[in-house]
Design a protein around this motif. Structure first.
Motif, PDB file in Angstrom:
ATOM      1  N   ALA B 147       0.828  -1.208   0.000  1.00 35.57           N
ATOM      2  CA  ALA B 147       0.000   0.000   0.000  1.00 35.57           C
ATOM      3  C   ALA B 147       0.864   1.260   0.000  1.00 35.57           C
ATOM      4  N   GLU B 148       1.871   1.280   0.852  1.00 35.47           N
ATOM      5  CA  GLU B 148       2.696   2.479   1.013  1.00 35.47           C
ATOM      6  C   GLU B 148       4.030   2.254   0.314  1.00 35.47           C
ATOM      7  N   PHE B 232      -1.955   1.227  -2.706  1.00 37.09           N
ATOM      8  CA  PHE B 232      -3.208   1.848  -2.250  1.00 37.09           C
ATOM      9  C   PHE B 232      -3.969   2.412  -3.455  1.00 37.09           C
ATOM     10  N   THR B 233      -3.294   3.264  -4.215  1.00 39.93           N
ATOM     11  CA  THR B 233      -3.947   3.910  -5.360  1.00 39.93           C
ATOM     12  C   THR B 233      -4.346   2.875  -6.411  1.00 39.93           C
TER      13      THR B 233
END
Lengths: 342, 342
Positions: B147-148, B232-233
Motif C-alpha cells: 500500500a505504502e 493503495f492507489t
C-alpha cells in the motif's frame, strides 16, 4: 437571488456561459451578473437574439481572462481585472449570492480561498462532485482541491459532504463512507486508520451517519451517499470512473453499429440509450461545489455547453438558498481537533 | 513444465481448481501437482468422470486450509500443513515450475515472500493484474500488495511491469506510464514527483519506455501498456473500474430488458453482448501475477470458476516459460538506488 457568472471561463466561452445564464434567468427566476469583456458578451447576446441586455441580466466589465497556462496560484493577482477575479470580488462585496466559473480549477481554488476566504475553522476547501452509483448519486469529497490531507481535513470533508448531500441531493441522513482498500477499520495507511477513528467518534456522538470504510467497487456498485477521501485518491477515483464510462460506451457503440441487424436493434433501443446517456452525462449535474469557502462557489466543467452552465447556475442557486455554507459554519466547532470536547 | 495448484483455495474449491487443472493438463500439455485434502480432491475427480488420478496429475496431500479469517501474516506458519504452505514449499524445492492459488491474497503474499523469497534486490513484491482499456490491455502494478511505497519501489514496479507486458502480453516496447492527477511532471505528491524523475532517467538511459504521467481517465480511454502506482492507489483504481463495470452492465441490462421491444433488440444483439461480456470478464484473464518473487506465483481470483483456473494455469505457464523472473533478476542492478551508476 443573484448569481455571478464568469462569462469568459471554459472551452466554449463566452457563448456557452451567456446562453446558460439567459436560460437560468428565464427558467429559474434568478438575476444574473456576467463578468467579462462587455463587447464579446454583447455579441453573444446578439447571437442569441437579444439586441439589448435582457431584464434581469447585468454585465460587470472585466478586461482580462485567466488562461489554463497561467500559474494557478498567482493568476488572479497577476490579472486583477480578469473575469474570475472581478466575479469573486463582487461575491465578497455582497453584489451576488453565488459565483459560477468554468475557468481553471486551480486558479479558482486559489482565488476563492484568498479573495472570498474559507469558513473560519475550515482548514482546506474541497471539491465535491456528484457521481452516479448504483444507488443513485453520491457526493465525492475531495476530488482534487487538496491532494495531501490530514485526518482532520478528512473529518471536515465528511461533515461538509454530509450537509451538502442533505441540501443538494435531499437525503435526510446521508450515509458517509471512507474510501479505502478494505472494509475493516485496520485497512489502509495511517491517514485512513486515524480518519476512521475520528469518523467513528462523530458517528457515536450522533453528528454523522458514518457507515465505515468502503472499496471503490462497492462505492460504485452499491449505495453510499457521501464518499470521503483525500484529493489525490478522489481525483484518481473520479477520472477512472470517467475513463471507464468512455471505454464502456465506446464498446457499446461498436457493438450497436456492428451490422445492419445491430443498427436496427440500436434504433429499437433509442429511448433507452437516451436515458442511459443522460444518467451518465456530466452536463446534467452542471458543476462541482467548492465547499469550505465562506460563500457559494461552483466550478463548472471546462467543456460545459449552455445546458451545463444552466445546470451549474441551478446548482449554485440551491447551494445559496439551502444555506450549506451556514450549516458548515454553525457546526465547525465539532470539526476542529483543537476544539473537540474531551 | 509442472504447475502446482492449490486445490483448496477460493470460493469454489476444490471443484473449480481441480476442473481447471484437468483441462489445463489436457489442453496445455502441462503436468499438474494438486495440493490439498486427498479425499476431497479424489471425490472431485470422480465427479468430473475420473475414477482414478489421470495421467499427468499428482496429489501432494495437505490436511489444512487457510481461511479468509486467518491472520494473513501468520497463516502459513500457523497452518504448516495447509495446501498453500505445502504448495509454496514444493515450488521452493523445485518440485514444480509455478504455483497457482485462489486463497487469501494477503496470506499468499506473506507466504510467497517468506517461503519462496523475493528476487535478490527487489524491495517489495507487487500484484500485476491485466486490465482492459481502449487500446487493448494494460498491466497495472501494484494493485494492493504494497500500500505504502517509496520512489524506488515504484521504479522497480515499472521495470517488472514492463518485462511482464513484454512476455505475457507480447508487447515489444511497452509504454510505461505513472498514474497521477495530471500530466505535468510537477503534478502529484512527493512520491509521484520523485518517481517521475527516476522513470525519466531510466527512459533516457534507454531501459524503459516511460511516456510520463497519466490520469485515470486517459489510462482507461486511451492506450498505455503498463500503469505504475502504489498499492493503495492501484487498488482504488482497479476496484473502481470493477465497480463502474458492474454499474454500467446493470444499467445496460435494465435498458435491454425494459420492454418487449427492447427484449427483441437484446435478442438481436446476442452475439455482440457475448463478446462485450467476454472482453470485460475477469475469468478470461485468469489470475494476477505476483511479481518480484523468485519463482512464478499467480493469484487466481477468489471467485474463480473452472475456466478461470484453467486461464490462471495457462498464465502461470507463460510466466514460467518466458522467464519473466529471470528477466527481472538479470536487470535488478538498474532498479536499485544504492547501486545506480553516477
Amino acid at each position: 437571488m443573484k448569481i455571478i457568472v464568469d462569462a469568459m471561463g471554459g472551452d466554449n466561452a463566452p457563448l456557452a456561459p451567456v446562453e446558460g445564464a439567459l436560460r437560468a434567468q428565464k427558467e429559474l427566476g434568478v438575476e444574473i451578473l456576467l463578468t467579462g469583456r462587455t463587447e464579446e458578451i454583447l455579441s453573444c447576446l446578439d447571437q442569441l437574439g437579444h439586441k439589448t441586455i435582457p431584464k434581469g441580466v447585468e454585465i460587470a466589465p472585466a478586461s482580462q481572462v485567466i488562461l489554463m497556462e497561467d500559474n494557478p496560484a498567482r493568476a488572479f493577482k497577476e490579472k486583477p481585472d480578469s473575469s474570475m477575479t472581478v466575479g469573486l470580488k463582487l461575491l465578497k462585496e455582497g453584489s451576488g449570492d453565488a459565483f459560477v466559473s468554468a475557468g481553471s480549477t486551480g486558479a479558482l481554488l486559489s482565488a476563492a480561498t484568498l479573495i472570498v476566504k474559507r469558513i473560519r475553522g475550515i482548514r482546506r476547501a474541497a471539491l465535491a462532485p456528484v457521481v452516479p452509483n448504483a444507488g443513485g448519486n453520491m457526493v465525492l469529497i475531495d476530488c482534487g482541491a487538496t491532494a495531501e490531507c490530514t485526518p482532520e481535513y478528512l473529518l471536515q470533508f465528511a461533515y461538509m459532504g454530509s450537509y451538502y448531500a442533505q441540501r443538494f441531493l435531499g437525503i435526510a441522513n446521508p450515509r458517509v463512507a471512507l474510501l479505502n482498500i478494505g472494509a475493516e477499520p485496520s485497512k489502509g495507511m495511517d491517514l485512513q486508520k486515524q480518519t476512521h477513528a475520528l469518523l467513528t467518534q462523530a458517528h457515536e456522538a450522533g453528528r454523522l451517519n458514518f457507515v465505515g470504510n468502503i472499496e471503490g467497487r462497492e462505492a460504485m456498485s452499491q449505495g453510499v451517499d457521501v464518499l470521503v477521501t483525500d484529493g489525490f485518491t478522489g481525483n484518481i477515483f473520479l477520472k477512472t470512473v470517467e475513463g471507464a464510462a468512455i471505454l464502456f460506451s465506446g464498446a457499446l457503440k461498436q457493438m450497436l453499429l456492428g451490422s445492419t441487424k445491430t443498427k436496427l436493434a440500436a434504433l429499437m433501443l433509442k429511448d433507452g440509450i437516451g436515458q442511459f446517456k443522460k444518467r451518465f452525462d456530466a452536463n446534467e449535474v452542471g458543476g462541482t461545489a467548492m465547499l469550505g469557502i465562506s460563500q457559494p462557489v461552483v466550478k463548472a466543467h471546462g467543456s460545459s455547453n449552455g445546458y451545463a452552465f444552466f445546470n451549474a447556475i441551478r446548482q449554485a442557486k440551491v447551494v445559496a438558498e439551502t444555506k450549506v455554507v451556514e450549516d458548515i459554519a454553525a457546526n465547525v466547532a465539532h470539526m476542529r481537533l483543537d476544539q473537540k470536547e474531551a
